[in-house]
Design a protein around this motif. Structure first.
Motif, mmCIF file in Angstrom:
data_model
loop_
_atom_site.group_PDB
_atom_site.id
_atom_site.type_symbol
_atom_site.label_atom_id
_atom_site.label_comp_id
_atom_site.label_asym_id
_atom_site.label_seq_id
_atom_site.Cartn_x
_atom_site.Cartn_y
_atom_site.Cartn_z
ATOM 1 N N ALA A 68 0.769 -1.076 0.092
ATOM 2 C CA ALA A 68 0.004 -0.087 -0.099
ATOM 3 C C ALA A 68 0.835 1.314 -0.119
ATOM 4 N N LEU A 69 1.807 1.222 0.767
ATOM 5 C CA LEU A 69 2.842 2.370 0.880
ATOM 6 C C LEU A 69 3.550 2.490 -0.560
ATOM 7 N N GLU A 70 4.020 1.360 -1.050
ATOM 8 C CA GLU A 70 4.810 1.594 -2.382
ATOM 9 C C GLU A 70 3.890 1.989 -3.216
ATOM 10 N N THR A 71 2.591 1.723 -3.508
ATOM 11 C CA THR A 71 1.807 2.113 -4.391
ATOM 12 C C THR A 71 1.436 3.409 -4.212
ATOM 13 N N PHE A 72 1.238 4.057 -2.915
ATOM 14 C CA PHE A 72 1.098 5.566 -2.900
ATOM 15 C C PHE A 72 2.247 6.249 -3.247
ATOM 16 N N ALA A 73 3.498 5.737 -2.975
ATOM 17 C CA ALA A 73 4.662 6.621 -3.038
ATOM 18 C C ALA A 73 5.101 6.664 -4.733
ATOM 19 N N ARG A 74 4.595 5.582 -5.528
ATOM 20 C CA ARG A 74 4.911 5.524 -6.960
ATOM 21 C C ARG A 74 3.814 5.855 -7.716
ATOM 22 N N LYS A 75 2.571 5.505 -7.357
ATOM 23 C CA LYS A 75 1.313 5.879 -8.242
ATOM 24 C C LYS A 75 0.336 6.594 -7.388
ATOM 25 N N GLY A 76 0.497 6.966 -6.249
ATOM 26 C CA GLY A 76 -0.736 7.579 -5.562
ATOM 27 C C GLY A 76 -1.008 9.021 -5.725
ATOM 28 N N GLU A 77 -0.506 9.649 -6.754
ATOM 29 C CA GLU A 77 -0.842 11.205 -6.830
ATOM 30 C C GLU A 77 -2.393 11.376 -6.876
ATOM 31 N N GLY A 78 -3.024 12.119 -6.198
ATOM 32 C CA GLY A 78 -4.252 12.620 -6.147
ATOM 33 C C GLY A 78 -5.035 11.698 -5.086
ATOM 34 N N LEU A 79 -4.754 10.707 -4.539
ATOM 35 C CA LEU A 79 -5.181 9.960 -3.609
ATOM 36 C C LEU A 79 -5.611 10.174 -2.332
#
Length: 213
Positions: free
Chosen positions: A103-114
């Motif tokens: 979850a953290l890695e997805t947020f850091a890599r692809k989580g813009e706007g979440l």
């Protein structure tokens, strides 16, 4: 992927990732504990019950391909909620243990706007190996680079871990909090005393508090 909560009409979405040996059904149980029946939740299942076969602290050559595949799976789940009409700014990520790392890695890599992420016993993988010797504070693994792109302004991050977690070194949690704060996120770090590796009451309370807004 398994679902919980409404599939139409929801205003808040949540993508959850289970830990090693767990399942989508297990991690979706968090919604029952937190009392969040109106949240549209979706949880993918890792092939063979594990997102990667090693520690998330492993060298990039080992962990990298597995991390990329797992993040892509999370992106598909996010896109599913968006297609159902939930604004990206109202979608959260979350997970426990290996799932918290994802979850953290997805947020850091692809989580813009979440909206943000709940990481229950997790830390960032990183974007590549850094120079340096194996570190006892990283359980004998080497350091990593954290070259993430973009901003995460106004997003909220909850990170929790025990002082002596057998899988998640406190040093990596602290580094992850620093990295995400630098990207603009509002980060809260909860460090539980002693040894342990579990979802705690404060984690459930925070989940309920933030998603009931």
């Amino acid at each position: 992927m398994r679902r919980a909560g409404p599939t139409t009409g929801a205003s808040i979405g949540l993508v959850l990732a289970h830990g090693r040996g767990g399942s989508s059904a297990d991690i979706l149980g968090l919604l029952d504990h937190a009392g969040l029946p109106e949240v549209a939740a979706i949880a993918p299942d890792a092939p063979g019950g594990s997102w990667w076969p090693t520690s998330f602290l492993a060298p990039e050559a080992v962990i990298g391909p597995h991390a990329e595949s797992a993040v892509a799976t999370m992106e598909t789940a996010i896109a599913t909620l968006e297609a159902e009409g939930i604004p990206r700014a109202s979608i959260w990520l979350g997970g426990f243990s290996q799932g918290a790392v994802l979850a953290l890695e997805t947020f850091a890599r692809k989580g813009e706007g979440l909206a943000g992420v709940f990481a229950l016993s997790g830390g960032l993988i990183g974007t590549g190996d850094a120079e340096g010797d194996p570190d006892p504070g990283l359980y004998g693994h080497g350091p990593k680079r954290f070259g993430y792109q973009g901003r995460r302004d106004r997003a909220k991050v909850w990170m929790s871990v025990h002082e002596r977690d057998p899988h998640i070194p406190l040093a990596r949690v602290r580094d992850s909090a620093t990295v995400l704060t630098g990207m603009g996120a509002e980060v809260m770090t909860q460090i539980y005393p002693g040894a342990g590796h579990a979802v705690m009451r404060d984690d459930i309370e925070q989940l309920r508090r933030w998603l009931n807004r």
